[in-house]
Write a protein that holds these residues in place. Structure first.
Motif, mmCIF file in Angstrom:
data_model
loop_
_atom_site.group_PDB
_atom_site.id
_atom_site.type_symbol
_atom_site.label_atom_id
_atom_site.label_comp_id
_atom_site.label_asym_id
_atom_site.label_seq_id
_atom_site.Cartn_x
_atom_site.Cartn_y
_atom_site.Cartn_z
ATOM 1 N N GLU A 124 17.137 -14.491 -12.355
ATOM 2 C CA GLU A 124 17.215 -13.897 -11.019
ATOM 3 C C GLU A 124 15.911 -13.171 -10.709
ATOM 4 O OE1 GLU A 124 20.097 -13.895 -9.102
ATOM 5 O OE2 GLU A 124 21.651 -14.395 -10.543
ATOM 6 N N ARG A 125 15.394 -13.428 -9.517
ATOM 7 C CA ARG A 125 14.177 -12.748 -9.077
ATOM 8 C C ARG A 125 14.567 -11.615 -8.130
ATOM 9 N NH1 ARG A 125 11.878 -16.578 -6.339
ATOM 10 N NH2 ARG A 125 12.032 -15.714 -4.264
ATOM 11 N N VAL A 126 13.940 -10.472 -8.316
ATOM 12 C CA VAL A 126 14.138 -9.330 -7.431
ATOM 13 C C VAL A 126 12.787 -8.955 -6.845
ATOM 14 C CG1 VAL A 126 14.910 -6.933 -7.232
ATOM 15 C CG2 VAL A 126 16.021 -8.463 -8.888
ATOM 16 N N GLU A 127 12.740 -8.850 -5.529
ATOM 17 C CA GLU A 127 11.521 -8.410 -4.849
ATOM 18 C C GLU A 127 11.828 -7.086 -4.161
ATOM 19 O OE1 GLU A 127 10.188 -11.536 -2.251
ATOM 20 O OE2 GLU A 127 10.094 -12.988 -3.897
ATOM 21 N N ILE A 128 11.040 -6.077 -4.487
ATOM 22 C CA ILE A 128 11.182 -4.759 -3.882
ATOM 23 C C ILE A 128 9.973 -4.571 -2.975
ATOM 24 C CG2 ILE A 128 11.336 -2.281 -4.301
ATOM 25 C CD1 ILE A 128 12.360 -3.032 -7.166
ATOM 26 N N THR A 129 10.218 -4.427 -1.681
ATOM 27 C CA THR A 129 9.120 -4.332 -0.719
ATOM 28 C C THR A 129 9.097 -2.954 -0.060
ATOM 29 O OG1 THR A 129 9.223 -6.702 -0.291
ATOM 30 C CG2 THR A 129 8.108 -5.363 1.364
ATOM 31 N N TRP A 130 7.898 -2.412 0.010
ATOM 32 C CA TRP A 130 7.650 -1.099 0.605
ATOM 33 C C TRP A 130 6.694 -1.333 1.772
ATOM 34 C CZ3 TRP A 130 6.745 3.769 -2.783
ATOM 35 C CH2 TRP A 130 6.327 4.848 -2.002
ATOM 36 N N LYS A 131 7.190 -1.163 2.993
ATOM 37 C CA LYS A 131 6.320 -1.265 4.173
ATOM 38 C C LYS A 131 5.672 0.100 4.404
ATOM 39 C CE LYS A 131 8.704 -5.017 6.523
ATOM 40 N NZ LYS A 131 7.750 -6.055 6.267
ATOM 41 N N TYR A 132 4.384 0.090 4.738
ATOM 42 C CA TYR A 132 3.651 1.338 4.934
ATOM 43 C C TYR A 132 2.738 1.197 6.136
ATOM 44 C CZ TYR A 132 0.133 -1.412 2.444
ATOM 45 O OH TYR A 132 -0.719 -2.426 2.059
ATOM 46 N N GLU A 133 2.251 2.338 6.615
ATOM 47 C CA GLU A 133 1.277 2.345 7.703
ATOM 48 C C GLU A 133 -0.071 1.970 7.116
ATOM 49 O OE1 GLU A 133 0.114 5.001 11.510
ATOM 50 O OE2 GLU A 133 2.136 4.862 10.694
ATOM 51 N N ALA A 134 -0.610 0.859 7.560
ATOM 52 C CA ALA A 134 -1.821 0.304 6.959
ATOM 53 C C ALA A 134 -3.091 0.849 7.608
ATOM 54 C CB ALA A 134 -1.802 -1.214 7.085
ATOM 55 N N ASP A 135 -4.150 0.889 6.785
ATOM 56 C CA ASP A 135 -5.458 1.211 7.341
ATOM 57 C C ASP A 135 -6.031 -0.058 7.992
ATOM 58 O OD1 ASP A 135 -6.521 -0.413 5.293
ATOM 59 O OD2 ASP A 135 -7.291 1.279 4.123
ATOM 60 N N SER A 136 -7.274 -0.026 8.403
ATOM 61 C CA SER A 136 -7.860 -1.164 9.122
ATOM 62 C C SER A 136 -7.929 -2.435 8.275
ATOM 63 C CB SER A 136 -9.255 -0.802 9.631
ATOM 64 O OG SER A 136 -10.105 -0.499 8.532
ATOM 65 N N LYS A 137 -7.879 -2.273 6.952
ATOM 66 C CA LYS A 137 -7.928 -3.442 6.062
ATOM 67 C C LYS A 137 -6.534 -3.857 5.586
ATOM 68 C CE LYS A 137 -12.574 -2.495 4.458
ATOM 69 N NZ LYS A 137 -13.400 -1.963 3.403
ATOM 70 N N GLY A 138 -5.500 -3.150 6.076
ATOM 71 C CA GLY A 138 -4.140 -3.502 5.693
ATOM 72 C C GLY A 138 -3.637 -2.804 4.457
ATOM 73 N N MET A 139 -4.416 -1.830 3.946
ATOM 74 C CA MET A 139 -4.063 -1.143 2.706
ATOM 75 C C MET A 139 -3.411 0.210 2.996
ATOM 76 S SD MET A 139 -4.806 -3.037 0.195
ATOM 77 C CE MET A 139 -5.144 -4.734 0.562
ATOM 78 N N PRO A 140 -2.703 0.763 1.995
ATOM 79 C CA PRO A 140 -2.081 2.082 2.186
ATOM 80 C C PRO A 140 -3.118 3.194 2.102
ATOM 81 C CG PRO A 140 -1.682 1.281 -0.039
ATOM 82 C CD PRO A 140 -2.385 0.173 0.694
ATOM 83 N N ASN A 141 -2.774 4.348 2.694
ATOM 84 C CA ASN A 141 -3.676 5.495 2.549
ATOM 85 C C ASN A 141 -3.572 6.033 1.122
ATOM 86 O OD1 ASN A 141 -1.517 7.429 2.326
ATOM 87 N ND2 ASN A 141 -1.336 7.452 4.561
ATOM 88 N N GLU A 142 -4.439 6.971 0.791
ATOM 89 C CA GLU A 142 -4.524 7.454 -0.591
ATOM 90 C C GLU A 142 -3.219 8.100 -1.067
ATOM 91 O OE1 GLU A 142 -7.283 10.402 -3.357
ATOM 92 O OE2 GLU A 142 -7.981 9.845 -1.362
ATOM 93 N N THR A 143 -2.598 8.912 -0.230
ATOM 94 C CA THR A 143 -1.354 9.591 -0.611
ATOM 95 C C THR A 143 -0.243 8.583 -0.881
ATOM 96 O OG1 THR A 143 -1.986 11.497 0.741
ATOM 97 C CG2 THR A 143 0.326 11.330 0.119
ATOM 98 N N THR A 144 -0.076 7.632 0.019
ATOM 99 C CA THR A 144 0.951 6.603 -0.152
ATOM 100 C C THR A 144 0.643 5.756 -1.377
ATOM 101 O OG1 THR A 144 1.362 6.554 2.229
ATOM 102 C CG2 THR A 144 2.134 4.660 0.961
ATOM 103 N N GLY A 145 -0.620 5.408 -1.555
ATOM 104 C CA GLY A 145 -1.030 4.611 -2.715
ATOM 105 C C GLY A 145 -0.690 5.292 -4.032
ATOM 106 N N LYS A 146 -0.914 6.602 -4.108
ATOM 107 C CA LYS A 146 -0.600 7.347 -5.333
ATOM 108 C C LYS A 146 0.906 7.364 -5.586
ATOM 109 C CE LYS A 146 -4.629 10.324 -5.633
ATOM 110 N NZ LYS A 146 -5.192 11.655 -5.485
ATOM 111 N N LEU A 147 1.695 7.565 -4.533
ATOM 112 C CA LEU A 147 3.145 7.569 -4.683
ATOM 113 C C LEU A 147 3.635 6.189 -5.117
ATOM 114 C CD1 LEU A 147 5.853 9.013 -4.495
ATOM 115 C CD2 LEU A 147 5.862 8.507 -2.025
ATOM 116 N N MET A 148 3.054 5.147 -4.559
ATOM 117 C CA MET A 148 3.420 3.778 -4.958
ATOM 118 C C MET A 148 3.143 3.547 -6.438
ATOM 119 S SD MET A 148 2.074 1.452 -1.824
ATOM 120 C CE MET A 148 3.064 1.201 -0.378
ATOM 121 N N GLU A 149 1.999 4.029 -6.914
ATOM 122 C CA GLU A 149 1.653 3.865 -8.329
ATOM 123 C C GLU A 149 2.650 4.605 -9.217
ATOM 124 O OE1 GLU A 149 -0.667 1.797 -9.611
ATOM 125 O OE2 GLU A 149 -0.989 1.177 -7.545
ATOM 126 N N GLU A 150 3.034 5.792 -8.786
ATOM 127 C CA GLU A 150 4.014 6.579 -9.551
ATOM 128 C C GLU A 150 5.357 5.847 -9.622
ATOM 129 O OE1 GLU A 150 6.065 10.995 -9.237
ATOM 130 O OE2 GLU A 150 4.240 10.615 -8.098
#
Length: 152
Positions: free
Chosen positions: A40-66
């Protein structure tokens, strides 16, 4: 079976935009695929407010890593699931796991994320005994290697 922690990175293009998706995929997990236990495959998706390149901001990125760190530890502790891939870009991050048991995965997910404030996550599950999504992701690594060969 010993689970290593070797990963590759590749770049893919988002389906509905010209933004890039950073893909990280785990390698050296063939024994787990061959075991036939993780169907069974499980995909967990987190939508975030993207910067101009489509990436998360630093705060969101750190929380995602945690969150990613605690999920990986919890799911792999007793090999309930194998963490196989990460897709980041175009306003979302998706973590991909292959598990033996969806209900147990769900219980562990809730237990693991309980200390966090409510996160903007969506969960998708699908039977994938052939590991098709994983194999498609690994093709991106081969494409990147082909591109590097052209650069030499």
């Amino acid at each position: 079976m010993k689970l290593g922690d070797v990963w590759f990175s590749a770049i893919a293009e988002a389906e509905n935009s010209d933004r890039m998706i950073v893909v990280s995929g785990r390698t050296e997990i063939e024994p787990f695929i061959q075991s036939g236990k993780f169907k069974e495959r499980v995909e967990i998706t987190w939508k975030y407010e993207a910067d101009s390149k489509g990436m998360p901001n630093e705060t969101t990125g750190k929380l995602m890593e945690e969150v990613q760190t605690v999920l990986k530890q919890a799911m792999e502790k007793d090999k309930l699931a194998i963490f196989t891939g990460i897709y980041t870009g175009d306003g979302e991050r998706t973590w991909v796991f292959y598990t033996r048991n969806i209900p147990a995965f769900g219980r562990m997910l809730n237990e693991t994320l309980a200390p966090f404030e409510t996160l903007p996550l969506t969960i998708y599950t699908e039977k994938d005994p052939e590991w098709n999504e994983y194999r498609e992701m690994c093709e991106l690594q081969d494409q990147d290697n082909d591109d590097e060969d052209l650069d030499e």
